[in-house]
Design a protein around this motif. Structure first.
Motif, PDB file in Angstrom:
ATOM      1  N   TYR A 180       0.849  -1.189   0.000  1.00 34.54           N
ATOM      2  CA  TYR A 180       0.000   0.000   0.000  1.00 34.54           C
ATOM      3  C   TYR A 180       0.886   1.241   0.000  1.00 34.54           C
ATOM      4  O   TYR A 180       1.639   1.478   0.945  1.00 34.54           O
ATOM      5  N   SER A 181       0.789   2.028  -1.078  1.00 34.99           N
ATOM      6  CA  SER A 181       1.704   3.161  -1.253  1.00 34.99           C
ATOM      7  C   SER A 181       1.277   4.354  -0.408  1.00 34.99           C
ATOM      8  O   SER A 181       0.098   4.703  -0.341  1.00 34.99           O
ATOM      9  N   SER A 182       2.265   4.993   0.230  1.00 34.71           N
ATOM     10  CA  SER A 182       2.008   6.154   1.076  1.00 34.71           C
ATOM     11  C   SER A 182       2.172   7.468   0.317  1.00 34.71           C
ATOM     12  O   SER A 182       1.908   8.531   0.855  1.00 34.71           O
ATOM     13  N   TRP A 183       2.646   7.367  -0.916  1.00 35.72           N
ATOM     14  CA  TRP A 183       2.723   8.535  -1.799  1.00 35.72           C
ATOM     15  C   TRP A 183       2.899   7.990  -3.218  1.00 35.72           C
ATOM     16  O   TRP A 183       3.173   6.809  -3.402  1.00 35.72           O
ATOM     17  N   GLY A 184       2.759   8.827  -4.209  1.00 34.67           N
ATOM     18  CA  GLY A 184       2.963   8.379  -5.576  1.00 34.67           C
ATOM     19  C   GLY A 184       1.884   7.418  -6.036  1.00 34.67           C
ATOM     20  O   GLY A 184       0.989   7.022  -5.277  1.00 34.67           O
ATOM     21  N   SER A 185       1.973   7.041  -7.297  1.00 39.24           N
ATOM     22  CA  SER A 185       0.968   6.166  -7.900  1.00 39.24           C
ATOM     23  C   SER A 185       1.468   4.724  -7.925  1.00 39.24           C
ATOM     24  O   SER A 185       2.676   4.475  -7.939  1.00 39.24           O
ATOM     25  N   PRO A 186       0.549   3.759  -7.965  1.00 41.31           N
ATOM     26  CA  PRO A 186       0.980   2.372  -8.137  1.00 41.31           C
ATOM     27  C   PRO A 186       1.847   2.177  -9.378  1.00 41.31           C
ATOM     28  O   PRO A 186       2.802   1.393  -9.347  1.00 41.31           O
ATOM     29  N   ASP A 187       1.542   2.878 -10.468  1.00 43.95           N
ATOM     30  CA  ASP A 187       2.344   2.738 -11.686  1.00 43.95           C
ATOM     31  C   ASP A 187       3.793   3.127 -11.434  1.00 43.95           C
ATOM     32  O   ASP A 187       4.722   2.464 -11.916  1.00 43.95           O
ATOM     33  N   TYR A 188       4.006   4.212 -10.669  1.00 41.68           N
ATOM     34  CA  TYR A 188       5.375   4.628 -10.346  1.00 41.68           C
ATOM     35  C   TYR A 188       6.097   3.515  -9.596  1.00 41.68           C
ATOM     36  O   TYR A 188       7.253   3.181  -9.910  1.00 41.68           O
ATOM     37  N   PHE A 189       5.446   2.925  -8.614  1.00 35.91           N
ATOM     38  CA  PHE A 189       6.105   1.908  -7.796  1.00 35.91           C
ATOM     39  C   PHE A 189       6.292   0.592  -8.548  1.00 35.91           C
ATOM     40  O   PHE A 189       7.265  -0.123  -8.303  1.00 35.91           O
ATOM     41  N   TYR A 190       5.376   0.266  -9.452  1.00 31.39           N
ATOM     42  CA  TYR A 190       5.612  -0.915 -10.300  1.00 31.39           C
ATOM     43  C   TYR A 190       6.888  -0.726 -11.116  1.00 31.39           C
ATOM     44  O   TYR A 190       7.713  -1.642 -11.228  1.00 31.39           O
ATOM     45  N   ASP A 191       7.047   0.469 -11.696  1.00 32.23           N
ATOM     46  CA  ASP A 191       8.248   0.747 -12.499  1.00 32.23           C
ATOM     47  C   ASP A 191       9.501   0.710 -11.640  1.00 32.23           C
ATOM     48  O   ASP A 191      10.549   0.176 -12.050  1.00 32.23           O
ATOM     49  N   TYR A 192       9.412   1.282 -10.430  1.00 32.57           N
ATOM     50  CA  TYR A 192      10.583   1.306  -9.549  1.00 32.57           C
ATOM     51  C   TYR A 192      10.948  -0.114  -9.106  1.00 32.57           C
ATOM     52  O   TYR A 192      12.120  -0.501  -9.117  1.00 32.57           O
ATOM     53  N   ALA A 193       9.932  -0.873  -8.707  1.00 31.84           N
ATOM     54  CA  ALA A 193      10.183  -2.254  -8.288  1.00 31.84           C
ATOM     55  C   ALA A 193      10.769  -3.064  -9.433  1.00 31.84           C
ATOM     56  O   ALA A 193      11.647  -3.920  -9.220  1.00 31.84           O
ATOM     57  N   GLN A 194      10.314  -2.792 -10.667  1.00 31.24           N
ATOM     58  CA  GLN A 194      10.858  -3.510 -11.817  1.00 31.24           C
ATOM     59  C   GLN A 194      12.347  -3.231 -11.979  1.00 31.24           C
ATOM     60  O   GLN A 194      13.138  -4.128 -12.289  1.00 31.24           O
ATOM     61  N   GLY A 195      12.753  -1.967 -11.753  1.00 28.38           N
ATOM     62  CA  GLY A 195      14.166  -1.641 -11.813  1.00 28.38           C
ATOM     63  C   GLY A 195      14.986  -2.399 -10.782  1.00 28.38           C
ATOM     64  O   GLY A 195      16.111  -2.847 -11.075  1.00 28.38           O
ATOM     65  N   LEU A 196      14.429  -2.580  -9.584  1.00 28.36           N
ATOM     66  CA  LEU A 196      15.126  -3.346  -8.548  1.00 28.36           C
ATOM     67  C   LEU A 196      15.267  -4.809  -8.950  1.00 28.36           C
ATOM     68  O   LEU A 196      16.331  -5.419  -8.761  1.00 28.36           O
ATOM     69  N   LEU A 197      14.203  -5.375  -9.503  1.00 23.21           N
ATOM     70  CA  LEU A 197      14.240  -6.780  -9.940  1.00 23.21           C
ATOM     71  C   LEU A 197      15.227  -6.963 -11.092  1.00 23.21           C
ATOM     72  O   LEU A 197      15.990  -7.939 -11.114  1.00 23.21           O
ATOM     73  N   ASP A 198      15.216  -6.016 -12.029  1.00 21.61           N
ATOM     74  CA  ASP A 198      16.141  -6.105 -13.158  1.00 21.61           C
ATOM     75  C   ASP A 198      17.586  -5.994 -12.680  1.00 21.61           C
ATOM     76  O   ASP A 198      18.487  -6.632 -13.246  1.00 21.61           O
ATOM     77  N   GLY A 199      17.798  -5.186 -11.622  1.00 26.66           N
ATOM     78  CA  GLY A 199      19.143  -5.038 -11.078  1.00 26.66           C
ATOM     79  C   GLY A 199      19.680  -6.318 -10.465  1.00 26.66           C
ATOM     80  O   GLY A 199      20.895  -6.461 -10.269  1.00 26.66           O
ATOM     81  N   LEU A 200      18.784  -7.253 -10.152  1.00 25.51           N
ATOM     82  CA  LEU A 200      19.181  -8.557  -9.615  1.00 25.51           C
ATOM     83  C   LEU A 200      19.082  -9.653 -10.668  1.00 25.51           C
ATOM     84  O   LEU A 200      19.297 -10.829 -10.349  1.00 25.51           O
TER      85      LEU A 200
END
Length: 373
Positions: A251-271
């Motif tokens: 549950y996001s405390s700021w920003g949109s779910p789309d922003y966090f999906y993109d950010y999380a994708q970057g973390l996954l890609d980094g691994l």
């Protein structure tokens, strides 16, 4: 009694950099951390959370990462165990990070740095009219300043005009010019390396289930607040790879779910995880009126949960996540009926100090003691 400089202090376990062996189910991720510092008190307990008005046969448990140590620092400890090991490995003599003036992450970083004899520089965002004043000693600021962190205040206008990266680079270049060796930690401590903190937390949850600390073999759902995306990404990745089988809801405390999906994708890609964030994590909006802004209904909810269960939630992250989780359960009870849910309490108690004026009218349970003598 001699001064600290004159006294030979014992070598505590958390001051020793330890080799890290990932869970077998995550060993293919790369890069794999080579070391970590044992900064926290783990495993954190899991216990039944007797929330009111749950759907039929729904059980909610709470994992108390608010008790992870380092001055009430919550989920940030797990990330910092890996980040601080890399800082020391790279020969840093100081760390830089950035956040709001009541950032839990910044406070945790200040404490972790001092544990490891590193200087800490905090770039803290505040309002334009307060940027030239002493920031005070409320909440997280008290711990940071007692721990000797160097506070660099910036106005919200400058923060958004220049951006986080540019502000960090300004301070980093200044320190480099002075002959320092800074290690930069981004906002929230959210990097692919830090994601290992909650991959490791999934291994911890599995071990607690096997040891019988929790009734039943597994959880159907894991619920967590989303402030930067790293904690949710680590939990979701760990749950998928380990076959824990729990659906992770962030549950996001700021920003949109789309922003966090993109950010999380970057973390996954980094691994090099080879997974899509949208396939392994459910991210929902819980910001309400906005970041660190609460409705009266949300604050009443925090007070009632504390009064009924003894669990104190922070108003910025876990409080909003729990509030929205309960609202979702009320709106669609059939979806949650009979589920076993693990809520990750990510800490943040000290941020309540920013809401004292709003909370005060809700807690009028005091009076002068009646003494008849």
């Amino acid at each position: 009694m001699g001064s600290l400089q004159e006294t030979q202090l014992p070598q505590f376990e958390f001051l020793t950099k330890k080799p890290y062996t990932p869970p077998s189910w995550a060993a293919h991720l790369t890069p794999t951390p080579s070391h970590l510092f044992s900064l926290g008190h783990f495993p954190t307990p899991i216990h039944k959370w007797n929330l009111p008005n749950l759907p039929k046969n729904t059980q909610v448990y709470v994992k108390r990462d608010d008790l992870s140590g380092m001055q009430l620092s919550g989920n940030k400890v797990r990330k910092l165990e890996f980040l601080m090991a890399e800082a020391v490995e790279e020969g840093a003599d100081c760390v830089i990070t950035i956040g709001g003036v009541q950032s839990n992450h910044c406070r945790a970083t200040a404490v972790a740095a001092k544990y490891l004899n590193l200087d800490c520089y905090l770039i803290l965002r505040t309002t334009k009219d307060l940027v030239y004043r002493d920031p005070g000693l409320d909440g997280n600021l008290l711990v940071e300043r007692l721990a000797g962190a160097r506070i660099e205040l910036v106005s919200e206008e400058d923060y958004y005009r220049l951006g986080r990266d540019e502000l960090i680079n300004i301070l980093k270049n200044k320190l480099l010019g002075e002959g320092r060796k800074p290690y930069v930690i981004p906002m929230g401590g959210s990097t692919s390396l830090a994601t290992w903190g909650y991959i490791e937390a999934v291994r911890e949850i599995q071990q607690q289930l096997k040891q019988g600390n929790v009734v039943g073999a597994t959880f159907d759902d894991i619920v967590v607040a989303c402030g930067s995306g790293c904690t949710g990404a680590g939990l979701a990745l760990g749950s998928r790879l380990s076959h824990l089988g729990a659906q992770v809801h962030a549950y996001s405390s700021w920003g949109s779910p789309d922003y966090f999906y993109d950010y999380a994708q970057g973390l996954l890609d980094g691994l090099q995880a080879g997974l899509k964030a949208r396939d392994i994590i459910d991210i929902k909006d819980a910001k309400g009126l906005g970041y660190a802004i609460n409705t009266k209904e949300e604050l009443i909810f925090l007070k009632e949960i504390a009064e009924e269960t003894g669990i104190i939630l922070d108003p910025v992250y876990s409080g909003k996540a729990a509030f929205q989780m309960m609202r979702d359960m009320a709106d669609d009870p059939a979806k949650w009926e009979g589920r076993k849910v693990l809520f990750i309490h990510t800490g943040g108690l000290l941020s309540l100090y920013d809401n004292m004026e709003a909370v005060a009218p809700l807690v009028g349970n005091w009076q002068r003691m009646d003494i008849c003598r």
